[in-house]
Scaffold this active site. Structure first.
Site, short mmCIF file in Angstrom:
data_model
loop_
_atom_site.label_atom_id
_atom_site.label_comp_id
_atom_site.label_asym_id
_atom_site.label_seq_id
_atom_site.Cartn_x
_atom_site.Cartn_y
_atom_site.Cartn_z
N GLU A 30 43.44 -15.69 69.54
CA GLU A 30 42.76 -14.49 70.04
C GLU A 30 42.23 -14.73 71.46
O GLU A 30 42.36 -13.89 72.35
CB GLU A 30 41.60 -14.13 69.11
CG GLU A 30 40.72 -12.99 69.59
CD GLU A 30 39.32 -13.08 69.02
OE1 GLU A 30 38.40 -12.54 69.66
OE2 GLU A 30 39.13 -13.69 67.95
N ASP B 182 43.63 -12.59 74.59
CA ASP B 182 42.71 -11.78 75.39
C ASP B 182 43.00 -11.95 76.88
O ASP B 182 43.07 -10.99 77.64
CB ASP B 182 41.27 -12.17 75.06
CG ASP B 182 40.25 -11.38 75.86
OD1 ASP B 182 40.18 -10.14 75.68
OD2 ASP B 182 39.53 -11.98 76.67
N ASN C 181 40.93 -8.23 67.23
CA ASN C 181 41.08 -9.68 67.36
C ASN C 181 42.45 -10.15 66.89
O ASN C 181 43.07 -11.02 67.51
CB ASN C 181 39.99 -10.39 66.55
CG ASN C 181 38.60 -10.16 67.13
OD1 ASN C 181 38.46 -9.70 68.26
ND2 ASN C 181 37.58 -10.46 66.35
N GLU D 72 45.08 -9.31 69.54
CA GLU D 72 45.02 -10.29 70.64
C GLU D 72 45.69 -11.60 70.21
O GLU D 72 46.42 -12.22 71.00
CB GLU D 72 43.57 -10.54 71.03
CG GLU D 72 42.91 -9.37 71.75
CD GLU D 72 41.44 -9.60 72.02
OE1 GLU D 72 40.96 -9.16 73.07
OE2 GLU D 72 40.77 -10.22 71.17
#
Length: 223
Positions: free
Chosen positions: A40, A44, A113, A116
């Site tokens: 994650e 991101d 999450n 990502e």
């Protein structure tokens, strides 16, 4: 859920290393030696770059301030939740029974999450170009009209304009609290009108929570 073929079909990408997709889909509550938090973290950063480059090329005459606002409206929890739901990501996530019973598969924070993490996993295995193809395709499917007006919307300003016109007052924003570790705090904000709470929302920053709460308040006042 051990069959990821439908998810991979929606992504238009088949993982060679199935352990990578399993890790990307594993929530920390599942109590395995691994979870999707590291992927994650990577995803991101990758998505921030992908969307930033996409907007840079799409709006060649827009300044940094406008581009930052548009990116902020796409690269956030609600934006990634929308993309996650587009590919039915919630159906594939590994959760604890408690999280499952707490409607975890439909939690925006959990879906965001996991999305990502999936992009982070694709980036690790196939590189930036493949991660970009998947992300931009989903982005354009979920936002058929990506333009300055629809994506750089400032909900706080819009709410203030509405309440001043209809109630002759300016909305207030009250911090209700925060939760989570320092590196991953979540803030809860209430929007008030004449000292009455009309909406509340949570976000990864105070500004994010304020914008979300203002959006909810706008929708409520327009009904």
């Amino acid at each position: 859920m051990n069959d990821y073929s439908q998810l991979e079909k929606r992504l238009n990408y088949t993982f060679k290393d199935k352990q990578l997709i399993i890790e990307a889909l594993t929530h920390k509550s599942y109590k395995k030696p691994y979870n999707n938090e590291r992927l994650e973290f990577l995803g991101d950063a990758v998505l921030d770059l992908i969307v930033g480059e996409y907007l840079f090329k799409k709006f060649p005459k827009s300044d940094e301030g406008i581009l930052s606002k548009i990116r902020a409206s796409l690269v956030n929890e609600s934006g990634f939740t929308l993309l996650a739901r587009k590919i039915d990501l919630g159906s594939y996530i590994y959760l604890s029974l408690a999280e499952e019973n707490n409607n975890g598969r439909d939690k925006p924070s959990l879906l965001s999450n996991a999305f990502e993490a999936i992009i982070g996993a694709v980036y690790l295995e196939a590189g930036l170009d493949t991660a970009k193809e998947i992300s931009i395709k989903l982005l354009e499917e979920c936002h058929p009209k990506i333009d300055l007006q629809s994506l750089s919307k400032d909900y706080k300003t819009a709410l203030q304009e509405l309440t001043q016109a209809t109630h002759a007052v300016t909305p207030g924003y009250e911090m209700l609290g925060s939760s989570g570790p320092d590196h991953k705090k979540e803030f809860e904000i209430a929007v008030t009108l004449d000292n009455k709470t009309i909406a509340t929302a949570k976000g990864k920053s105070k500004k994010d929570a304020q914008q979300k709460a203002a959006k909810i308040a706008l929708e409520a006042l327009k009904k």
